[in-house]
Scaffold this motif. Sequence first.
Motif, PDB file in Angstrom:
ATOM      1  N   ASP A 233      23.327  11.545  28.760  1.00  0.00           N
ATOM      2  CA  ASP A 233      23.525  12.077  27.590  1.00  0.00           C
ATOM      3  C   ASP A 233      23.568  13.683  27.574  1.00  0.00           C
ATOM      4  N   LEU A 234      23.609  14.153  28.710  1.00  0.00           N
ATOM      5  CA  LEU A 234      23.629  15.576  28.953  1.00  0.00           C
ATOM      6  C   LEU A 234      22.625  16.537  28.134  1.00  0.00           C
ATOM      7  N   PRO A 235      21.386  16.126  28.002  1.00  0.00           N
ATOM      8  CA  PRO A 235      20.817  17.025  26.852  1.00  0.00           C
ATOM      9  C   PRO A 235      20.647  18.475  27.214  1.00  0.00           C
ATOM     10  N   ILE A 236      20.404  19.074  28.308  1.00  0.00           N
ATOM     11  CA  ILE A 236      20.106  20.402  28.634  1.00  0.00           C
ATOM     12  C   ILE A 236      21.483  21.168  28.477  1.00  0.00           C
ATOM     13  N   VAL A 237      22.829  20.550  29.215  1.00  0.00           N
ATOM     14  CA  VAL A 237      23.892  21.184  28.830  1.00  0.00           C
ATOM     15  C   VAL A 237      24.370  21.263  27.589  1.00  0.00           C
ATOM     16  N   ARG A 238      24.028  20.023  26.858  1.00  0.00           N
ATOM     17  CA  ARG A 238      24.472  20.260  25.603  1.00  0.00           C
ATOM     18  C   ARG A 238      24.029  21.150  24.674  1.00  0.00           C
ATOM     19  N   ARG A 239      22.702  21.450  24.983  1.00  0.00           N
ATOM     20  CA  ARG A 239      22.127  22.467  24.225  1.00  0.00           C
ATOM     21  C   ARG A 239      22.367  23.904  24.625  1.00  0.00           C
ATOM     22  N   TYR A 240      22.981  24.042  25.912  1.00  0.00           N
ATOM     23  CA  TYR A 240      23.494  25.297  26.121  1.00  0.00           C
ATOM     24  C   TYR A 240      24.773  25.746  25.569  1.00  0.00           C
ATOM     25  N   TRP A 241      25.713  24.458  25.382  1.00  0.00           N
ATOM     26  CA  TRP A 241      26.962  24.705  24.759  1.00  0.00           C
ATOM     27  C   TRP A 241      26.582  25.297  23.390  1.00  0.00           C
ATOM     28  N   ARG A 242      25.876  24.322  22.451  1.00  0.00           N
ATOM     29  CA  ARG A 242      25.520  24.533  20.999  1.00  0.00           C
ATOM     30  C   ARG A 242      24.829  26.245  20.899  1.00  0.00           C
ATOM     31  N   HIS A 243      23.950  26.494  21.974  1.00  0.00           N
ATOM     32  CA  HIS A 243      23.264  27.603  21.552  1.00  0.00           C
ATOM     33  C   HIS A 243      24.001  28.790  22.036  1.00  0.00           C
ATOM     34  N   VAL A 244      24.847  28.902  23.164  1.00  0.00           N
ATOM     35  CA  VAL A 244      25.502  30.098  23.633  1.00  0.00           C
ATOM     36  C   VAL A 244      27.096  29.967  23.102  1.00  0.00           C
ATOM     37  N   PHE A 245      27.604  29.013  23.169  1.00  0.00           N
ATOM     38  CA  PHE A 245      29.172  28.731  22.745  1.00  0.00           C
ATOM     39  C   PHE A 245      29.485  28.516  21.404  1.00  0.00           C
ATOM     40  N   GLY A 246      28.487  27.859  20.849  1.00  0.00           N
ATOM     41  CA  GLY A 246      28.472  27.624  19.277  1.00  0.00           C
ATOM     42  C   GLY A 246      29.623  26.319  19.540  1.00  0.00           C
ATOM     43  N   ARG A 247      29.622  25.582  20.247  1.00  0.00           N
ATOM     44  CA  ARG A 247      30.796  24.459  20.207  1.00  0.00           C
ATOM     45  C   ARG A 247      29.851  23.124  20.700  1.00  0.00           C
ATOM     46  N   ARG A 248      30.800  22.005  20.758  1.00  0.00           N
ATOM     47  CA  ARG A 248      30.062  20.897  20.870  1.00  0.00           C
ATOM     48  C   ARG A 248      30.836  20.554  22.561  1.00  0.00           C
ATOM     49  N   LEU A 249      30.005  20.144  23.085  1.00  0.00           N
ATOM     50  CA  LEU A 249      30.228  19.757  24.640  1.00  0.00           C
ATOM     51  C   LEU A 249      31.044  18.289  24.634  1.00  0.00           C
ATOM     52  N   THR A 250      32.343  18.266  25.221  1.00  0.00           N
ATOM     53  CA  THR A 250      33.070  17.232  25.222  1.00  0.00           C
ATOM     54  C   THR A 250      33.123  16.185  26.524  1.00  0.00           C
ATOM     55  N   CYS A 251      32.878  17.201  27.605  1.00  0.00           N
ATOM     56  CA  CYS A 251      33.168  16.349  28.824  1.00  0.00           C
ATOM     57  C   CYS A 251      31.963  15.652  29.179  1.00  0.00           C
ATOM     58  N   ARG A 252      32.334  14.652  30.244  1.00  0.00           N
ATOM     59  CA  ARG A 252      31.264  13.623  30.826  1.00  0.00           C
ATOM     60  C   ARG A 252      30.974  14.143  32.187  1.00  0.00           C
ATOM     61  N   ALA A 253      29.642  13.570  32.501  1.00  0.00           N
ATOM     62  CA  ALA A 253      29.138  14.088  33.929  1.00  0.00           C
ATOM     63  C   ALA A 253      29.672  13.422  35.047  1.00  0.00           C
ATOM     64  N   ALA A 254      30.168  13.961  36.080  1.00  0.00           N
ATOM     65  CA  ALA A 254      30.421  13.608  37.246  1.00  0.00           C
ATOM     66  C   ALA A 254      29.544  12.921  38.142  1.00  0.00           C
ATOM     67  N   VAL A 255      28.231  13.504  37.922  1.00  0.00           N
ATOM     68  CA  VAL A 255      27.106  12.982  38.578  1.00  0.00           C
ATOM     69  C   VAL A 255      25.935  13.177  37.867  1.00  0.00           C
ATOM     70  N   SER A 256      25.228  11.922  37.362  1.00  0.00           N
ATOM     71  CA  SER A 256      23.944  12.198  36.608  1.00  0.00           C
ATOM     72  C   SER A 256      22.829  11.472  37.583  1.00  0.00           C
ATOM     73  N   VAL A 257      21.868  12.446  37.608  1.00  0.00           N
ATOM     74  CA  VAL A 257      20.605  12.086  38.459  1.00  0.00           C
ATOM     75  C   VAL A 257      19.274  12.559  37.963  1.00  0.00           C
ATOM     76  N   PRO A 258      18.306  11.788  37.864  1.00  0.00           N
ATOM     77  CA  PRO A 258      17.215  12.079  36.859  1.00  0.00           C
ATOM     78  C   PRO A 258      16.260  13.031  37.887  1.00  0.00           C
ATOM     79  N   ASP A 259      16.732  13.880  38.451  1.00  0.00           N
ATOM     80  CA  ASP A 259      15.714  14.948  39.004  1.00  0.00           C
ATOM     81  C   ASP A 259      16.419  16.286  39.223  1.00  0.00           C
TER      82      ASP A 259
END
Length: 332
Positions: A233-259
């Motif tokens: 669900d991209l929590p860290i990247v989504r937060r960066y997009w909202r805070h810095v770019f003021g827009r919603r992140l629309t892409c999906r992850a190429a790789v998701s790894v919980p570390d």
Amino acid sequence: MRPHDPVGAAGTPAQPDLNLLRTFLAVYRSGSFTAAAHLLGLSQPTVTTQIRSLERQTRRELFERLPRGVAPTAVAHELAARVAAPLDALAAATSHDAREEAHAEPVHLAGPAELLSTRALPALAPLVTEGVRLRVTTGLTEPLLDELRAGRHDLVIATTRPRGRTLSAVPLTDEEFVLVAAPAWADRVAARTATDGPAPARGKPAGVHDGPPGALDVPAALHDVPLITYAEDLPIVRRYWRHVFGRRLTCRAAVSVPDLRAVLALVTAGAGYSVLPRYLCAGELASGALVLLDTPEDPPINTGFLVQRPGASGNPHVALVRDRLLEAGRTW
């Protein structure tokens, strides 16, 4: 009045004994009879009996019984406010003395694997050489806080401040998030934006990178670059997009790894880009193995907290670990 009569001659409730109040405070802070029994070294039926006895003496319901645990009533909140400090002071005054410190139990510490591995545990190394024993658990904040309430941990490093009054939290460190990629990807992004023209400066439409003429519109430039992330669900990247770019992140992850250490390794190897805590990738940024794709004036910051159950611990080494982490956290 008979010795065990809960009501005095004037019809007022008798004063409850300290054992009942200690049990009450343990239930209040842990959120369940079972967890309080574990903390106190009692059986769950004994805790239940003591709470019922206290409720009879006070003539008030102290806890609402829930399918999982209990919820304190307004009367319980008021009683806890009155008795917590005196009981904690009494516990501190009767805790282990210095001669028992050599026989202290291990300190159970929990938190995010990345922060524990790269910052917290190295900071605790001197204590280990002096005889402090550690038992370390990694995981996500909410489950770890639930386990702390149940008495499974002594200290938890949390990425959010815990809700409610059952835990004590103090700020430990601030982590800054940075947008990074390997140099090859950074060069491609720069070349692509150079052909697309400059992005508007701050004060123009939201979502545009701040900077001088020719500054990059980073989200557009990264549209088809592989995204490496910690969770689906991209929590860290989504937060960066909202805070810095003021827009919603629309892409999906190429790789998701919980570390995040694995995310760092993939990005450094050239798999794509990600948003990482600066402390985790500081060495790669210094060496040039990673490059900042964005340098906002107001980067996203997350405060980490050191959390424990209120009151003095019977283990003197818990205070040693806590104080060392708080001292070291100021330099992270």
